[in-house]
Design a protein around this motif. Structure first.
Motif, mmCIF file in Angstrom:
data_model
loop_
_atom_site.group_PDB
_atom_site.id
_atom_site.type_symbol
_atom_site.label_atom_id
_atom_site.label_comp_id
_atom_site.label_asym_id
_atom_site.label_seq_id
_atom_site.Cartn_x
_atom_site.Cartn_y
_atom_site.Cartn_z
ATOM 1 N N UNK A 101 0.830 -1.208 0.000
ATOM 2 C CA UNK A 101 0.000 0.000 0.000
ATOM 3 C C UNK A 101 0.864 1.257 0.000
ATOM 4 N N UNK A 102 1.891 1.275 0.860
ATOM 5 C CA UNK A 102 2.785 2.433 0.872
ATOM 6 C C UNK A 102 3.465 2.595 -0.479
ATOM 7 N N UNK A 103 3.950 1.497 -1.036
ATOM 8 C CA UNK A 103 4.654 1.551 -2.316
ATOM 9 C C UNK A 103 3.747 2.122 -3.405
ATOM 10 N N UNK A 104 2.472 1.720 -3.405
ATOM 11 C CA UNK A 104 1.525 2.246 -4.387
ATOM 12 C C UNK A 104 1.356 3.752 -4.201
ATOM 13 N N UNK A 105 1.090 4.154 -2.960
ATOM 14 C CA UNK A 105 0.734 5.546 -2.699
ATOM 15 C C UNK A 105 1.895 6.517 -2.852
ATOM 16 N N UNK A 106 3.132 6.024 -2.806
ATOM 17 C CA UNK A 106 4.297 6.906 -2.906
ATOM 18 C C UNK A 106 4.744 7.081 -4.357
ATOM 19 N N UNK A 107 4.110 6.363 -5.293
ATOM 20 C CA UNK A 107 4.493 6.503 -6.691
ATOM 21 C C UNK A 107 4.085 7.879 -7.210
ATOM 22 N N UNK A 108 4.965 8.561 -7.928
ATOM 23 C CA UNK A 108 4.673 9.934 -8.351
ATOM 24 C C UNK A 108 3.517 10.062 -9.329
ATOM 25 N N UNK A 109 3.209 8.982 -10.060
ATOM 26 C CA UNK A 109 2.166 9.085 -11.076
ATOM 27 C C UNK A 109 0.870 8.392 -10.685
ATOM 28 N N UNK A 110 0.739 7.970 -9.423
ATOM 29 C CA UNK A 110 -0.483 7.292 -9.013
ATOM 30 C C UNK A 110 -1.581 8.325 -8.811
ATOM 31 N N UNK A 111 -2.816 7.941 -9.156
ATOM 32 C CA UNK A 111 -3.958 8.838 -8.997
ATOM 33 C C UNK A 111 -4.187 9.136 -7.518
ATOM 34 N N UNK A 112 -4.706 10.321 -7.230
ATOM 35 C CA UNK A 112 -4.998 10.702 -5.843
ATOM 36 C C UNK A 112 -6.033 9.750 -5.256
ATOM 37 N N UNK A 113 -5.728 9.217 -4.086
ATOM 38 C CA UNK A 113 -6.587 8.250 -3.416
ATOM 39 C C UNK A 113 -7.270 8.895 -2.225
ATOM 40 N N UNK A 114 -8.455 8.390 -1.890
ATOM 41 C CA UNK A 114 -9.169 8.950 -0.746
ATOM 42 C C UNK A 114 -8.454 8.627 0.565
ATOM 43 N N UNK A 115 -7.920 7.406 0.667
ATOM 44 C CA UNK A 115 -7.250 7.043 1.909
ATOM 45 C C UNK A 115 -6.518 5.726 1.800
ATOM 46 N N UNK A 116 -5.748 5.426 2.848
ATOM 47 C CA UNK A 116 -4.999 4.167 2.933
ATOM 48 C C UNK A 116 -5.116 3.631 4.351
ATOM 49 N N UNK A 117 -5.254 2.305 4.459
ATOM 50 C CA UNK A 117 -5.291 1.626 5.751
ATOM 51 C C UNK A 117 -4.174 0.595 5.754
ATOM 52 N N UNK A 118 -3.144 0.828 6.558
ATOM 53 C CA UNK A 118 -2.002 -0.079 6.654
ATOM 54 C C UNK A 118 -2.116 -0.846 7.964
ATOM 55 N N UNK A 119 -2.377 -2.158 7.865
ATOM 56 C CA UNK A 119 -2.595 -3.000 9.035
ATOM 57 C C UNK A 119 -1.320 -3.797 9.317
#
Length: 314
Positions: A167-185
């Motif tokens: 999840x972190x790897x996805x969200x830190x990518x410079x070209x990923x679309x803006x996401x509403x949120x992330x839950x890291x368990x």
């Protein structure tokens, strides 16, 4: 009198990582914790319908709660990446299937659980690549369930252990679309230097990255930014493509201190007001991914309720 054949060189165990993975000299691989997969379909307890979608080298299991038939608006989308140290587990595991049924019903939300490729047959970055591609597929609304029922302005990524790392790897990518949120368990992060109350014994601490080194043979080590998001050369946490983040830790989990440090670093980098919200849930008296093995306990219900509230908050 019966006798058994003597072990051969081919039976020699060359890699063992707890109950997750055993690799033999012959090339045989065992994953002792993996349970037989369950088929998708209607879940009688929640009324959630599920189906599998083949996406080439990986697949996804989609979950549609009964609220989809009656809701006046589209549902948030929860994009889930399972754990297992990048070497084990599956979206088709009975434990993950139960959790996704419960989570999507409770929100309610449309669920997408990714069955990505595993190491060592497919070393990293295969899992990262599959999950990034799967998120792109979700955002394309190519599947009729997603196009009809998914609100693509409210996409949440979620995952546990190695899945939290993904999840972190996805969200830190410079070209990923803006996401509403992330839950890291109980996310699996590590590093060369101990944080919190992690062991200071050099040999013991190094073992915390052993499986990572095996699953990702091209890594630079424990401070690879993919394993240590707080490393000096890691992308700035303020660039995480999420409006808000929830981090879950457990008191009996050896990854507890790493998850807490990540939450604190993220809060410091992003701030804590408005769209920069960072929420930390620490569960007392439980261990790593306890909710998968104790789905009916009070602490699991508490964690599920907190995730549901996080998803449904304005």
């Amino acid at each position: 009198m019966s006798s058994s054949a003597a072990p051969t060189v081919e039976d020699e165990l060359v890699h063992e990582f707890g109950p997750l993975l055993r690799v033999y000299k012959s090339g045989r691989i065992e994953r002792p914790l993996m349970l037989p997969p369950v088929e998708p379909g209607l879940d009688p307890s929640t009324g959630v319908e599920s189906k599998d979608v083949d996406l080439g080298v990986y697949s996804a299991r989609l979950y549609l709660p009964p609220a989809a038939a009656t809701a006046g608006a589209k549902l948030p989308v929860i994009f889930y990446t399972h754990g297992g140290g990048f070497v084990a587990e599956s979206a088709k595991s009975p434990n993950y299937h139960r959790f996704l049924n419960d989570l999507t019903s409770a929100c309610p939300a449309l669920g997408v659980s990714v069955d990505y490729r595993l190491a060592p047959e497919h070393p990293l970055p295969a899992a990262y690549d599959d999950c990034l591609a799967a998120l792109g597929w979700v955002l394309s609304a190519a599947d009729p369930w997603i196009s009809a029922h998914g609100d693509l302005a409210r996409v949440f990524i979620a995952g546990d252990s190695a899945g939290g790392n993904i999840c972190h790897h996805i969200a830190i990518q410079p070209d990923v679309a803006r996401l509403k949120g992330a839950v890291l368990i109980h996310p699996w992060f590590w590093g060369s230097e101990a944080v919190g109350e992690e062991t200071r014994d050099p040999a013991g601490h190094a073992r915390g990255a052993g499986l990572w080194m095996f699953a990702c043979p091209g890594t630079s080590g424990a401070d690879d930014p993919r394993m240590n998001p707080m490393a000096l050369d890691a992308p700035g946490l303020e660039t995480l493509a999420c409006e808000k983040v929830m981090v879950c830790t457990a008191e009996g989990d050896f990854l507890r201190w790493r998850g807490r440090a990540y939450s604190e670093a993220l809060t410091a980098a992003r701030g804590s007001a408005g769209e920069q919200e960072v929420e930390l849930l620490e569960t007392e008296g439980e261990g790593h991914v306890f909710y998968l093995f104790k789905p009916d306990c009070d602490k699991t219900k508490e964690m599920l309720d907190r995730i549901v509230a996080f998803v449904n908050a304005a």
